[in-house]
Design an enzyme around this catalytic site. Sequence first.
Site, PDB file in Angstrom:
ATOM      1  N   ASP A  63       0.879  -1.161   0.000  1.00  0.00           N
ATOM      2  CA  ASP A  63       0.000   0.000   0.000  1.00  0.00           C
ATOM      3  C   ASP A  63       0.921   1.216   0.000  1.00  0.00           C
ATOM      4  O   ASP A  63       2.089   1.139   0.375  1.00  0.00           O
ATOM      5  CB  ASP A  63      -0.947  -0.001   1.205  1.00  0.00           C
ATOM      6  CG  ASP A  63      -2.133   0.938   0.968  1.00  0.00           C
ATOM      7  OD1 ASP A  63      -2.059   1.779   0.033  1.00  0.00           O
ATOM      8  OD2 ASP A  63      -3.129   0.862   1.706  1.00  0.00           O
TER       9      ASP A  63
HETATM   10  C1  BGC Z   1      -4.985   3.322   0.040  1.00  0.00           C
HETATM   11  C2  BGC Z   1      -5.058   2.330  -1.098  1.00  0.00           C
HETATM   12  C3  BGC Z   1      -4.825   3.055  -2.388  1.00  0.00           C
HETATM   13  C4  BGC Z   1      -3.483   3.736  -2.336  1.00  0.00           C
HETATM   14  C5  BGC Z   1      -3.142   4.517  -3.590  1.00  0.00           C
HETATM   15  C6  BGC Z   1      -3.731   4.160   0.014  1.00  0.00           C
HETATM   16  O1  BGC Z   1      -3.807   5.208   0.907  1.00  0.00           O
HETATM   17  O2  BGC Z   1      -5.052   2.634   1.277  1.00  0.00           O
HETATM   18  O3  BGC Z   1      -6.325   1.721  -1.112  1.00  0.00           O
HETATM   19  O4  BGC Z   1      -4.898   2.139  -3.455  1.00  0.00           O
HETATM   20  O5  BGC Z   1      -3.499   4.682  -1.269  1.00  0.00           O
HETATM   21  O6  BGC Z   1      -3.936   5.628  -3.684  1.00  0.00           O
END
Ligand code: BGC
Length: 719
Positions: free
Chosen positions: A216
């Site tokens: 993530d």
């Molecule tokens: C989120 C993810 C997301 C990623 C990219 C993170 O803060 O938890 O779900 O895909 O950011 O935006």
Amino acid sequence: MELNDQAAITSGSDFWASTAAGDVPAITLTDGPHGVRLRVPDSEDLLAGQPATCFPPAVASGSTWDPDLLRRMGEALAEECRAMGVQVLLGPGINLKRTPLGGRNFEYFSEDPLVAGVLGAAWVRGLQSGGVGASLKHFAVNSQETDRMRVSADVDERSLRELYLRAFQRVVTTAQPWTVMCSYNRVNGVYASQNRWLLTEVLRDEWGFEGLVVSDWGAVVDRVEAVRAGLDLTMPGPDPTGDRALVEAVGDGRLPADALARSADRVRSLVAKTTAVGRTDGYDADRHHALAREIAARGIVLLKNEGDLLPLDPGGTIAVVGELARTPRYQGGGSSQMTPTRLDDALTAIAESAPGRVRFTADPAEAVELAQGSDAAVVFAGTEQETEGSDRESLDLPADQRKLIAAVAAANPRTVVVLANGGVVLTTPWDRDVGALLEGWLLGQAGGSAVADVLFGRVNPSGRLTETIPLRLEDHPSYLDFPGEAGHVRYGEGIHVGYRGFDARRQEVAYPFGFGLSYTTFSYGEATATATETGVDIRLRVTNTGPRDGREVVQAYVSLPSSRVRRAPRELKAFAGVEIRAGETAEVVLHADRSDLAYWDVVLQRWVVEDGTYTIEVGASSRDIRATTAVEVAGDEARHPLSADSTLAEWLADPRGAELLMEVFTRMPTEGGGMAAGMTLDPATLQMAMGFPLSRMAMFPGSPFTADALAGLVVAANK
Ligand code: BGC
């Protein structure tokens, strides 16, 4: 590939792109999941996206219980990705909705792992059939936003396996997503991003995952530890410090060279797979809008419909109340928030459906008068914006909205409430006073039209709750163990997540898991169940006994009253949506997979299907069981080995152990007291001794066996 390049391609080159090195080009990964949120080039706003179809978020698409719709949504998303030059779309989100306060529940499908897994797998298949990679997220146990970057989700092993990992296992083993995204949080103390057990032993060795693990965004704490654990791509980037740390760690032997080479290889394969299909010129935005509308209408759940108030008569006058009718809430906040290609509002769609008969206010003072003077009133109500990054504080609708609903309902009993919310809201006691209640969730860009489709009966509602609506927040199984403190959240309710917990405690709920009404009615025949090698086939006839064609979601819940482990009173193990024309009968066949009957055995460290008579309950919701049957299932060989530390009760419950012990006991003299005598002659003494490990018993004076003899018994018992 050179070591430096290997390190470089295992992190991003910017927020949304991987790094190009040698002959490996960069690819774009972007959010996801209910639409393509591709960054506006050169925009300073990191979250600003180029227009793309905003499909219904998972809270609504999940309520369709329809894998076919989710597959079609995945296919459409792939078309948009290809037109926009995106190789990996960051979704689906399949974490369990452990608590209704979860700030990202709108991005997740269900409190039940079967629903989340089946729908998530369909979405992945659809997307990847178009040559675009999915990113199954957030792996794992990311069921809250509070302290999400650090909190340790402390979960016992059975709950972890049977609930929190189960949906991931289903998607990985049945749809092979090209990437899995690790979560921010720690799982039982270890960051997901550097959790070797999770990312390698479970995900790859046990489940056979063949793709790439991406972090993530910002989840990696230590690049070297992450690669060692099985994480391949760190996002975002660039991360020259981390790249250097990897090269040094390989250089001085702290990190095996093949660990980094493997991760670099996985990046290379992902790039090859996702660039095998080319960029296209565009997509049919009208067709995608129509699909978004179809899914939205199918995701709406009719919770109440007294006296068949709905569908509305387009010939009557209708008062529409509430700003949300004109200014829709159609998605949540955070990384999934996107720019739609267009936006339907319900007010326009209602006015088009009943030309000249609709009057609108948002003004509470006017609303009562308007409702009084109309044949029916439709009040639009909803929550404040739910968003990634924080959990909700309450399940209540804002007080002014509750007041407005009460006032309008008092003025006109033919009042319909349409809700817009990303996580459940309490409906008690105000739902008592309204004639009809539509749970409209967050419905995406075509939601306004979809609401009108259902209000006027162009679509007969068939959405079902994928989560329980409680009477009070305090009743919820997660209530006492959320959101945790001092860096830990204890998943104290164990396997009793959602309806499993409500059922175990026989607690009343406002609307149960699986519930949803239709404009027609269905009757269920007797069910039969047959055990096969692959599981249990359940057959029954369902008749549409009402005046309209409709779709019924038939649900099969399974339990094993004789289980050796604690189980929930009923668990969803199969479901099927069936379209049935008015007056007709459908043969419905449901298949519960054998693997879904298993529990996770913590002693044997594997799944075990138990022998026994399983109860099969088939119904229209978890609390509306219409047919019950039973089926004998032959279990797996799953003997727990006996040891010196096994108790007397455990030895006696085991046929071989019991036989050996009885030989010992019958050889002991019973006269003159002693333990054996006490145990054979006095039931109370025997009862007391049952919990004793034999090793401890051996230390007692007069024990029927010595420690040495016991060692021999253990060998004999496990032969
Ligand atoms: C989120 C993810 C997301 C990623 C990219 C993170 O803060 O938890 O779900 O895909 O950011 O935006």
